[in-house]
Scaffold this active site. Sequence first.
Site, PDB file in Angstrom:
ATOM      1  CD  GLN A 174      -2.657   1.070   2.652  1.00 25.41           C
ATOM      2  OE1 GLN A 174      -2.334   0.315   3.556  1.00 25.41           O
ATOM      3  NE2 GLN A 174      -3.733   1.836   2.716  1.00 25.41           N
ATOM      4  N   GLY A 175       0.697   2.111  -0.991  1.00 20.83           N
ATOM      5  CA  GLY A 175       1.506   3.326  -1.074  1.00 20.83           C
ATOM      6  C   GLY A 175       0.697   4.564  -0.746  1.00 20.83           C
ATOM      7  CD  GLU A 199      -1.328  10.556  19.267  1.00 21.71           C
ATOM      8  OE1 GLU A 199      -1.235   9.746  18.320  1.00 21.71           O
ATOM      9  OE2 GLU A 199      -0.855  10.330  20.394  1.00 21.71           O
ATOM     10  CB  SER A 241       2.671   6.550   4.640  1.00 19.80           C
ATOM     11  OG  SER A 241       1.614   6.215   5.479  1.00 19.80           O
ATOM     12  CB  SER A 299       3.079  -3.193   5.411  1.00 18.25           C
ATOM     13  OG  SER A 299       2.902  -2.289   6.481  1.00 18.25           O
ATOM     14  CD  GLU A 304      -5.978   0.565   7.321  1.00 16.11           C
ATOM     15  OE1 GLU A 304      -6.205   1.733   6.971  1.00 16.11           O
ATOM     16  OE2 GLU A 304      -4.834   0.098   7.408  1.00 16.11           O
TER      17      GLU A 304
END
Lengths: 395, 341
Positions: free
Chosen positions: A123-124, A379, A126, A158, A252
Amino acid sequence: MDPPLTSAHVAFRDEARAWLADHVPDLPPPGSPEAFEQHVSWERELHEAGFQALHWPEEYGGRGADVVTQAIFEEEYVRADGPDRVTVLGTNLLAPTLFAHGTDAQRQRWLPDILAARTIWSQGFSEPDAGSDLASLRTRAERDGDDLVVNGQKIWTSYGAYADWIFALVRTSNFSAPRADSTPDGPTKHAGITFVAIDLRSDGVEVRPIIQLDGHAGFSEVFFTDVRVPIDQVIGEIDDGWPVAMTTLAAERDAPAAPPARYERDLRDLIDIARAVGLDTDDVVRDRIAGLHVRVECYRHQAAATVATLAAGGSLGDGASVTKLLWSELERDLYAFGLELLGAHGEVLDDRAPLRDVAGWHSRYWYARAATIYAGTSEIQRNILARRVLALPKA
Amino acid sequence: MFPTEEQHALREMARDLFAAASPPKRLRALWDGEDRGRDVWKRLADAGLTGLTVPQEHGGGGGGFREVVLVLGEAGYAALPEPLLETVAVGVPLLTEIARLAEETPGGAWAHGWLERIAAGDAIVTVQLGGAPYVVDADVADLLLTEIEGSLFALTDFGAEPVVTEDRARRLFDAHAIVDSRSAVTHRPAILEPARDRGAVGTAALQTGIARRLLDTTVEYARTRQQFGQPIGAFQAVQHQLADVHVALTAAGGAVWHAAGAIDDDGPDRAHAAAVAKAAANDAASLANRVALQLHGGIGFTWEHDLHLWLKRGLALQQAYGSAREHRRRIAADLFDEESR
């Protein structure tokens, strides 16, 4: 499982339990090429037995299973000590995105290989300066004939080092990075983003593994230099990838990602540690462990409510942030207390320590520390609850 | 596993009724020593709430414990001072069980009579279980069910000595000073343990209602109170505290709902689920209490602001039917001492 099970559910549970008991291997973490290959082989075996991607529609090779069946399988998988699955980004995140936004050709092209664990996806999303602030990503793609030409960098990918493909968000609009004064949730920032699938063996792709603090090569950086991506690998519309990305994130968020059986097992391990170090009659230790058990139970009920909501056709929406906070902070605290119980032995990773697999406990401890970061930091989850559930004002 | 439509309607009805029948103004009058009277209790009876758990053949609604926790959640939200927990959640199931047992021996009519009076709103019950040193609302109760050395006694003619309490609308009486002519109604300890679990889960339900009220009130305050040119609710430090209360409350609500189901189904994990529910509700309620006062700032610390009516009710219930520490002790015994399971 708390929801009432039909006889079909019970039959499925028995089938899964028996098969897993006979087949689950004991694998090292998938942080080396050899170990990763072992994980992939195991998942091929899972697929051949019909247990991969239970929730997919039957026309794509799934069982069209309801969420209760899925949750049953995840519970049984944990009870059988099944290894971490390296195909989840494809089966659980990309596939639902393709069902919602992909073309028939895209589904035919990618789904069978995902199902059979023939291609591994990463998964790209970030980037170095766009983690939680996803929409401020800077990887760019420019149209050139029938291709997009991609330049930029992704990080925290990941399984990136072992994956074959990546699904990524790239900026395709005329303006590049958002201005510093643009509003965080404003429309401009979300426009001009495109969701695209990229073959990691394309020219101009460089993958650099990142060694994690626990020594494993779990994720990587991916660099794109003039990478040509055929336009038919865009999922959804060019410049309108944000809703596609939201589908991925919702998958997700709504996936019953953390089976409660896992925490029941961890709590039993914690009790074993207390016994091993002779603290099982210590009142303070018993009180602390009982407190953690209360949280495990609360999480179990929350997970059951989640399954029931999804089974009734609903979505958790922003309420999923409660679930994420409950399990991630529970596992963080649970492993930390295990190390506290080990006392001076807590520093030692070899077999001298009183615990059967102290290195494994350490490994789980560190991975639990990541749980409050990945899939939306604690957060961010609190921000979501404050703004969208409690309707508190923006600054 | 979710509340049904009927249960939702029951909860809405209870919420509206409690808000109308017992506003903060009345709570303050009770704080000033005013007598409770029976007007509100009668309204509860007319709405079917005093007879909620009374079997239908005795004039009640025949409701289960899931209905009880929904109603008690709203009673906590309103800080209702009437002893619904004692009468409906604990007293009626005890009397029903006594009546059932008495059918095997003479004297069952006695308990049937009480159940009918309760459903009609003509009788209030209070209870003292597990060696609790104080009895709530002994002044208004017509019947006291008290546990002494594993036997249950029913007292109708008793005097009780009031003690000074922090929450003046929750009136306590010294259990050791009760004067009576007692007679045992049952020597079967088997009915007492479920009664204590009902008390614990009912209290947990009250606590989640109080915590929800504190959260709602504080969210509203944070939306309107301005500092540094903006509402304080816009500050992340404030937002995160309120989000944590929401998380704790959701978690405790699930535990209470599960425990109510375990009671209704008389499941094997009933006692354990009750301990988990009370421990979780205590944690959520104490967090809500702390955050509410912190975020209200100075105004929340005043006598004139209503906040302390809920802060103190919340504090009082931390200890009722077992503190979190006591329940965790029980849980630890379940976890560590396999033979006790």
